[in-house]
Design an enzyme around this catalytic site. Structure first.
Site, mmCIF file in Angstrom:
data_model
loop_
_atom_site.group_PDB
_atom_site.id
_atom_site.type_symbol
_atom_site.label_atom_id
_atom_site.label_comp_id
_atom_site.label_asym_id
_atom_site.label_seq_id
_atom_site.Cartn_x
_atom_site.Cartn_y
_atom_site.Cartn_z
ATOM 1 N N ASP A 32 -18.571 1.831 19.942
ATOM 2 C CA ASP A 32 -19.564 2.798 20.410
ATOM 3 C C ASP A 32 -20.228 2.247 21.672
ATOM 4 O O ASP A 32 -20.550 1.062 21.728
ATOM 5 C CB ASP A 32 -20.706 2.953 19.395
ATOM 6 N N HIS B 56 -23.532 7.097 23.089
ATOM 7 C CA HIS B 56 -23.163 7.862 21.898
ATOM 8 C C HIS B 56 -24.403 8.453 21.213
ATOM 9 O O HIS B 56 -24.373 9.580 20.744
ATOM 10 C CB HIS B 56 -22.379 6.960 20.943
HETATM 11 N N1 LIG Z 1 -21.975 7.655 14.447
HETATM 12 C C1 LIG Z 1 -20.561 7.832 14.233
HETATM 13 C C2 LIG Z 1 -20.058 9.138 14.723
HETATM 14 C C3 LIG Z 1 -20.858 10.313 14.357
HETATM 15 O O1 LIG Z 1 -21.973 10.218 13.899
HETATM 16 C C4 LIG Z 1 -20.222 11.609 14.563
HETATM 17 C C5 LIG Z 1 -18.981 11.690 15.165
HETATM 18 C C6 LIG Z 1 -18.372 12.907 15.373
HETATM 19 C C7 LIG Z 1 -18.978 14.065 14.953
HETATM 20 C C8 LIG Z 1 -20.214 13.997 14.332
HETATM 21 C C9 LIG Z 1 -20.835 12.773 14.140
HETATM 22 N N2 LIG Z 1 -22.068 12.605 13.587
HETATM 23 C C10 LIG Z 1 -22.852 13.560 13.022
HETATM 24 O O2 LIG Z 1 -22.453 14.450 12.337
HETATM 25 C C11 LIG Z 1 -19.837 6.780 14.979
HETATM 26 O O3 LIG Z 1 -20.473 5.978 15.637
HETATM 27 O O4 LIG Z 1 -18.612 6.765 14.971
HETATM 28 ZN ZN LIG Z 2 -21.290 4.359 15.451
HETATM 29 ZN ZN LIG Z 3 -18.445 5.559 16.650
#
Ligand SMILES: N[C@@H](CC(=O)c1ccccc1NC=O)C(=O)O
Ligand SMILES: [Zn+2]
Ligand SMILES: [Zn+2]
Length: 211
Positions: free
Chosen positions: A58, A62
């Protein structure tokens, strides 16, 4: 002449159309868009995927729109000594637990499960205590890798642990595949692609035991 020895262990999820994705997120696909029969010389493929599918890092962007993007991350974070720690017996990873492993190398890989399925999205992930952010910084840790889809709980909107880590210079690697890895000390390579403006990047993560 140097002897060729296969010492590196792949800890990356295989990327196929079966790989687990976050609900509503872009499915993984690879296709040959220009086959050799047409081009006359080569097969040319294309991939489409979410950044947060499979083994990936990440960038702060992000979760923080003002945060650093991949192009601004230091590659040195993702190469070097690391320790795999088995935390599969606990439901929350705390600094008190990690204190058993001092001194820590700059990179940690947390094994929260003995068995994981890269093709099945988990319904629960091991919790991390946000207090580990400043504590890991004190220990000189710059990368925290984990074998789950997120360092925060799956429904989190606040992303507290993501912030607690990055605010303290601790970078994040998710979905490392550690099923076949024994706890111990390893050299790690998990380099992001240089997708300058991205919120993260898939990585091919590999480790080899330190002698
Ligand atoms: N935090 C996660 C990703 C994430 O939260 C997320 C990724 C794709 C679609 C939605 C997400 N989060 C909330 O629903 C990560 O870092 O991979
Ligand atoms: Zn993450
Ligand atoms: Zn991630």
């Amino acid at each position: 002449m140097e002897e060729f020895v296969m010492t590196w262990i792949d800890i990356s999820h295989p990327l196929t159309e079966k790989v687990a994705t976050w609900s509503g997120d872009t499915p993984f696909s690879y296709e040959v868009v220009w086959p050799k029969e047409e081009s006359g010389s080569v097969n040319v493929g294309k991939i489409s995927m979410s950044i947060h599918t499979g083994t990936h890092i990440d960038a702060p962007f992000h979760f923080d729109s003002e945060g650093k993007r991949v192009g601004a991350l230091d590659v040195s974070v993702y190469i070097g000594t690391s320790k795999v720690i088995d935390v599969s017996e606990v439901s929350c990873v705390t600094q008190e637990l990690l204190a058993d492993y001092l001194p820590l190398p700059p990179r940690l890989l947390l094994k929260t499960k003995q068995q994981t399925d890269p093709n099945r999205f988990p319904d629960h992930v091991t919790e991390l205590d946000p207090r580990i952010g400043p504590w890991l910084k004190e220990q000189g840790v710059v990368l925290l890798g984990i074998d789950t889809a997120s360092v925060d709980h799956l429904e989190s909107k606040e992303m507290l642990v993501h912030y607690a880590l990055f605010d303290n210079g601790v970078h994040i690697l998710e979905n490392a595949w550690l099923d076949h890895v024994a706890p111990g000390d390893y050299e790690l390579i998990a380099l992001p692609l240089n997708i300058i403006d991205a919120d993260g990047s898939p990585v091919r993560a590999v480790i080899r035991p330190l002698l």
